[in-house]
Design an enzyme around this catalytic site. Structure first.
Site, PDB file in Angstrom:
ATOM      1  N   LYS A 106       0.826  -1.218   0.000  1.00 35.51           N
ATOM      2  CA  LYS A 106       0.000   0.000   0.000  1.00 35.51           C
ATOM      3  C   LYS A 106       0.858   1.266   0.000  1.00 35.51           C
ATOM      4  O   LYS A 106       0.647   2.162  -0.809  1.00 35.51           O
ATOM      5  CB  LYS A 106      -0.909  -0.010   1.238  1.00 35.51           C
ATOM      6  CG  LYS A 106      -1.593   1.311   1.525  1.00 35.51           C
ATOM      7  CD  LYS A 106      -2.549   1.206   2.685  1.00 35.51           C
ATOM      8  CE  LYS A 106      -2.064   1.788   3.982  1.00 35.51           C
ATOM      9  NZ  LYS A 106      -1.819   3.231   4.023  1.00 35.51           N
ATOM     10  N   ASN A 107       1.809   1.326   0.921  1.00 37.49           N
ATOM     11  CA  ASN A 107       2.544   2.581   1.102  1.00 37.49           C
ATOM     12  C   ASN A 107       3.606   2.830   0.037  1.00 37.49           C
ATOM     13  O   ASN A 107       4.268   3.862   0.044  1.00 37.49           O
ATOM     14  CB  ASN A 107       3.153   2.654   2.511  1.00 37.49           C
ATOM     15  CG  ASN A 107       2.065   2.894   3.557  1.00 37.49           C
ATOM     16  OD1 ASN A 107       0.933   3.235   3.216  1.00 37.49           O
ATOM     17  ND2 ASN A 107       2.415   2.717   4.817  1.00 37.49           N
TER      18      ASN A 107
ATOM     19  N   CYS B 260      -5.352   7.937   9.171  1.00 42.30           N
ATOM     20  CA  CYS B 260      -5.547   7.426  10.531  1.00 42.30           C
ATOM     21  C   CYS B 260      -5.172   8.474  11.567  1.00 42.30           C
ATOM     22  O   CYS B 260      -4.245   9.260  11.371  1.00 42.30           O
ATOM     23  CB  CYS B 260      -4.689   6.175  10.750  1.00 42.30           C
ATOM     24  SG  CYS B 260      -5.174   4.785   9.732  1.00 42.30           S
TER      25      CYS B 260
ATOM     26  N   ARG C  96      -0.421  15.005  13.385  1.00 44.63           N
ATOM     27  CA  ARG C  96       0.435  14.537  12.286  1.00 44.63           C
ATOM     28  C   ARG C  96       0.805  15.728  11.394  1.00 44.63           C
ATOM     29  O   ARG C  96       0.234  15.919  10.325  1.00 44.63           O
ATOM     30  CB  ARG C  96      -0.267  13.430  11.476  1.00 44.63           C
ATOM     31  CG  ARG C  96      -0.527  12.181  12.288  1.00 44.63           C
ATOM     32  CD  ARG C  96      -1.202  11.103  11.475  1.00 44.63           C
ATOM     33  NE  ARG C  96      -0.286  10.388  10.604  1.00 44.63           N
ATOM     34  CZ  ARG C  96      -0.661   9.374   9.807  1.00 44.63           C
ATOM     35  NH1 ARG C  96      -1.919   8.984   9.780  1.00 44.63           N
ATOM     36  NH2 ARG C  96       0.220   8.763   9.045  1.00 44.63           N
TER      37      ARG C  96
ATOM     38  N   ASP D 170       3.698   0.475  12.104  1.00 49.94           N
ATOM     39  CA  ASP D 170       2.472  -0.095  11.524  1.00 49.94           C
ATOM     40  C   ASP D 170       2.244  -1.551  11.937  1.00 49.94           C
ATOM     41  O   ASP D 170       1.233  -2.150  11.559  1.00 49.94           O
ATOM     42  CB  ASP D 170       2.492   0.028   9.989  1.00 49.94           C
ATOM     43  CG  ASP D 170       2.191   1.443   9.532  1.00 49.94           C
ATOM     44  OD1 ASP D 170       1.899   2.300  10.384  1.00 49.94           O
ATOM     45  OD2 ASP D 170       2.256   1.692   8.311  1.00 49.94           O
TER      46      ASP D 170
ATOM     47  N   ARG E  16      -9.288  -0.496   3.886  1.00 50.00           N
ATOM     48  CA  ARG E  16      -8.459   0.561   3.274  1.00 50.00           C
ATOM     49  C   ARG E  16      -7.094   0.006   2.899  1.00 50.00           C
ATOM     50  O   ARG E  16      -6.461   0.495   1.968  1.00 50.00           O
ATOM     51  CB  ARG E  16      -8.245   1.697   4.292  1.00 50.00           C
ATOM     52  CG  ARG E  16      -9.407   2.632   4.462  1.00 50.00           C
ATOM     53  CD  ARG E  16      -8.985   3.831   5.295  1.00 50.00           C
ATOM     54  NE  ARG E  16      -7.604   4.162   4.976  1.00 50.00           N
ATOM     55  CZ  ARG E  16      -6.714   4.646   5.828  1.00 50.00           C
ATOM     56  NH1 ARG E  16      -7.065   4.908   7.052  1.00 50.00           N
ATOM     57  NH2 ARG E  16      -5.482   4.893   5.453  1.00 50.00           N
TER      58      ARG E  16
HETATM   59  C1  UD1 Z   1       3.778   6.946   6.701  1.00 51.23           C
HETATM   60  C2  UD1 Z   1       2.798   5.812   6.445  1.00 51.23           C
HETATM   61  C3  UD1 Z   1       2.286   5.250   7.751  1.00 51.23           C
HETATM   62  C4  UD1 Z   1       3.443   4.858   8.665  1.00 51.23           C
HETATM   63  C5  UD1 Z   1       4.452   5.992   8.795  1.00 51.23           C
HETATM   64  C6  UD1 Z   1       5.717   5.570   9.538  1.00 51.23           C
HETATM   65  C7  UD1 Z   1       1.752   6.328   4.337  1.00 51.23           C
HETATM   66  C8  UD1 Z   1       0.561   6.848   3.614  1.00 51.23           C
HETATM   67  N1  UD1 Z   1       1.685   6.344   5.671  1.00 51.23           N
HETATM   68  O1  UD1 Z   1       3.069   7.975   7.384  1.00 51.23           O
HETATM   69  O2  UD1 Z   1       1.493   4.095   7.458  1.00 51.23           O
HETATM   70  O3  UD1 Z   1       2.933   4.573   9.952  1.00 51.23           O
HETATM   71  O4  UD1 Z   1       4.853   6.447   7.489  1.00 51.23           O
HETATM   72  O5  UD1 Z   1       6.301   4.458   8.920  1.00 51.23           O
HETATM   73  O6  UD1 Z   1       2.718   5.901   3.741  1.00 51.23           O
HETATM   74  N2  UD1 Z   1       6.297  14.263  11.317  1.00 51.23           N
HETATM   75  C9  UD1 Z   1       6.463  15.593  11.618  1.00 51.23           C
HETATM   76  N3  UD1 Z   1       6.501  16.483  10.587  1.00 51.23           N
HETATM   77  C10 UD1 Z   1       6.390  16.118   9.279  1.00 51.23           C
HETATM   78  C11 UD1 Z   1       6.240  14.754   8.985  1.00 51.23           C
HETATM   79  C12 UD1 Z   1       6.199  13.846  10.014  1.00 51.23           C
HETATM   80  O7  UD1 Z   1       6.555  15.981  12.787  1.00 51.23           O
HETATM   81  O8  UD1 Z   1       6.429  16.977   8.402  1.00 51.23           O
HETATM   82  C13 UD1 Z   1       6.287  13.255  12.402  1.00 51.23           C
HETATM   83  C14 UD1 Z   1       4.983  12.464  12.464  1.00 51.23           C
HETATM   84  O9  UD1 Z   1       4.002  13.150  13.197  1.00 51.23           O
HETATM   85  C15 UD1 Z   1       5.437  11.195  13.112  1.00 51.23           C
HETATM   86  C16 UD1 Z   1       6.852  11.001  12.533  1.00 51.23           C
HETATM   87  O10 UD1 Z   1       7.249  12.280  12.109  1.00 51.23           O
HETATM   88  O11 UD1 Z   1       5.520  11.360  14.501  1.00 51.23           O
HETATM   89  C17 UD1 Z   1       6.966  10.049  11.374  1.00 51.23           C
HETATM   90  O12 UD1 Z   1       5.995  10.352  10.411  1.00 51.23           O
HETATM   91  P1  UD1 Z   1       6.134   9.966   8.883  1.00 51.23           P
HETATM   92  O13 UD1 Z   1       7.264   9.013   8.709  1.00 51.23           O
HETATM   93  O14 UD1 Z   1       6.133  11.221   8.096  1.00 51.23           O
HETATM   94  O15 UD1 Z   1       4.789   9.174   8.632  1.00 51.23           O
HETATM   95  P2  UD1 Z   1       3.692   9.420   7.522  1.00 51.23           P
HETATM   96  O16 UD1 Z   1       4.358   9.783   6.224  1.00 51.23           O
HETATM   97  O17 UD1 Z   1       2.614  10.301   8.055  1.00 51.23           O
END
Ligand code: UD1
Length: 418
Positions: free
Chosen positions: A18-19, A113, A118, A302, A394
């Protein structure tokens, strides 16, 4: 509805990830040509992503169940439906893709989610370094680069999967060289880089913490197959550890599963690796472990809820620490309904294992939390009913069908609306 207490035995074939699929689908927006994407999982998030592009003017042709051709030549930038965009978290990749194609973006704020706050500040930091001005109100994110895009050095403050991929999308055609430091190293980062390179991009270092992107003038079409979903595979590995029995899990890259395999072995589960499969079996009792989720190659966040369900069945007290998100323990209340003994203190859950849980009516609070409830239900004798299964659908391709083939008594009793 699950009549639990039966072991799982047989073979499960894993679908595409998916990701990886979602950023690659949005990555097709960068290509004024036809891209054929193979090994796509049949899941709702992929359907939503394809509908977003179709709605923007892309020609999307289903070649078979898992293969789609996307031609985004005629797509109009800034035209995505806010209602579709807010259905999935991954629609933030539209920002990077629109910036990369048009030098500007106008996209609704993404959904996804709820694991606490986030933010997307690191995505924005990356876009700004490339020359964009970014504005965010409650509903939309707007970006523009009046002077054009230009390659830049970007050092992320935190490791972010989404920000790393978004900057790759925005910069693959930006003049000059972009270097991302403190990049995420997940297998899906490598998959996106491989897809973009197959289209003519020049990205190196994906899979390490430094990624170098030499901007190219344009990308061309290609045929590309998505990698297998390590989270789907890990979920079935934990399911058989919970129920007992033996599963051969096929179409996987065992290297991607190492952190999961290691923890299962530590609990007393048997894991054997083949070239493109793993065999997982459990006969005796399982023992407690301590575990902290981390960015790849650490144990994936995850897989955290699924592991909590397994810890409820282990001998002793396990400590489970969330190292990525602020608030990813909401689902533990549902496990408490089944008689689990869990105390959450900040980012750590203390889980006292029991011989058996009791069946109950529970709900999926998010995608992976829903998978955890399925695992708990499969391992618990009696009838467990899970509400809100649209959240599970999903991200899991035919979960019910795949489990039934391995001896699970699980049926979908009602289609629920999103
Ligand atoms: C993606 C995945 C999700 C997975 C996560 C971590 C998708 C659609 N989703 O989510 O399933 O759980 O990676 O492997 O692929 N953060 C910030 N600022 C930012 C971006 C992130 O503070 O600009 C923080 C987030 O709140 C979180 C951490 O960094 O605490 C990691 O987030 P991130 O790796 O970006 O996860 P997602 O891309 O949201």
């Amino acid at each position: 509805m699950i009549q639990g207490g039966r072991p799982l035995n047989g073979e499960i074939e894993i679908s595409g990830m998916k990701n990886a699929a979602l950023p690659i689908i949005f990555g097709c927006l960068l290509v004024k040509d036809r891209c054929v994407i193979e090994n796509l999982p049949v899941i709702d998030d992929v359907e939503v992503a394809l509908n977003i592009l179709k709605d923007m003017g892309a020609v999307v042709e289903k070649i078979n169940k898992n293969t789609v051709a996307i031609d985004a030549t005629e797509v109009k930038g800034g035209s995505s439906s806010v209602n579709l965009v807010r259905k999935i978290r991954a629609s933030y990749y539209l920002l990077g893709a629109e910036i990369g194609r048009y030098g500007k973006a106008y996209v609704g704020v993404p959904g996804g989610c709820d694991f606490g706050c986030r933010p997307i500040d690191q995505h924005i930091k990356g876009f700004e370094a490339l020359g964009c001005t970014v504005r965010m109100d409650g509903r939309y994110v707007t970006a523009s680069a009046p002077q054009g895009l230009k390659g830049a050095n970007i050092f992320f403050d935190i490791v972010s999967v989404g920000a790393t991929m978004n900057v790759m999308l925005a910069s693959v055609c930006a003049p000059g060289v972009t270097v991302i430091e403190n990049a995420a190293r997940e297998p899906h980062i490598v998959d996106l880089a491989n897809f973009l390179n197959t289209c003519g991009g020049q990205i190196s270092g994906a899979g390490t913490d430094t990624i170098k992107i030499k901007g190219v003038d344009s990308l061309h079409g290609c045929t590309y197959a998505i990698i297998p979903d390590m989270i789907e595979a890990g979920t079935y590995m934990i399911a058989v550890a919970a129920t007992g029995g033996k599963l051969k899990i096929t179409n996987v890259i065992p290297k991607h599963l190492e952190s999961i395999s290691a923890k299962l072995c530590e609990m007393g589960v048997e894991v054997e690796e083949g070239d493109d499969f793993v065999t997982v079996s459990r006969c005796g009792r399982i023992s407690k472990i301590n575990l902290k989720t981390q960015p790849y190659p650490g144990f994936p966040t995850d897989m955290q809820p699924q592991m909590a369900a397994l810890m409820c069945l282990a001998d002793g007290i396990s400590l489970l620490t969330e190292g990525v998100f602020d608030n990813r323990f909401r689902y533990t209340e549902e496990l408490l309904r089944m008689g689990a003994n869990i105390k959450v203190n900040g980012k750590t859950a203390m889980i006292e294992g029991k011989v058996a849980l009791k069946p109950a009516r529970v709900r999926a609070v998010d995608l992976r939390a829903g998978a955890a409830m399925v695992i708990a239900g499969l391992a618990t004798p009696g009838k467990t009913e899970i509400e809100n299964i649209y959240l599970i659908e999903r991200g899991y391709d035919d979960l019910v069908g795949k489990l039934r083939l391995c001896g699970a008594d699980i049926i979908k009793i009602k289609e629920l609306e999103d």
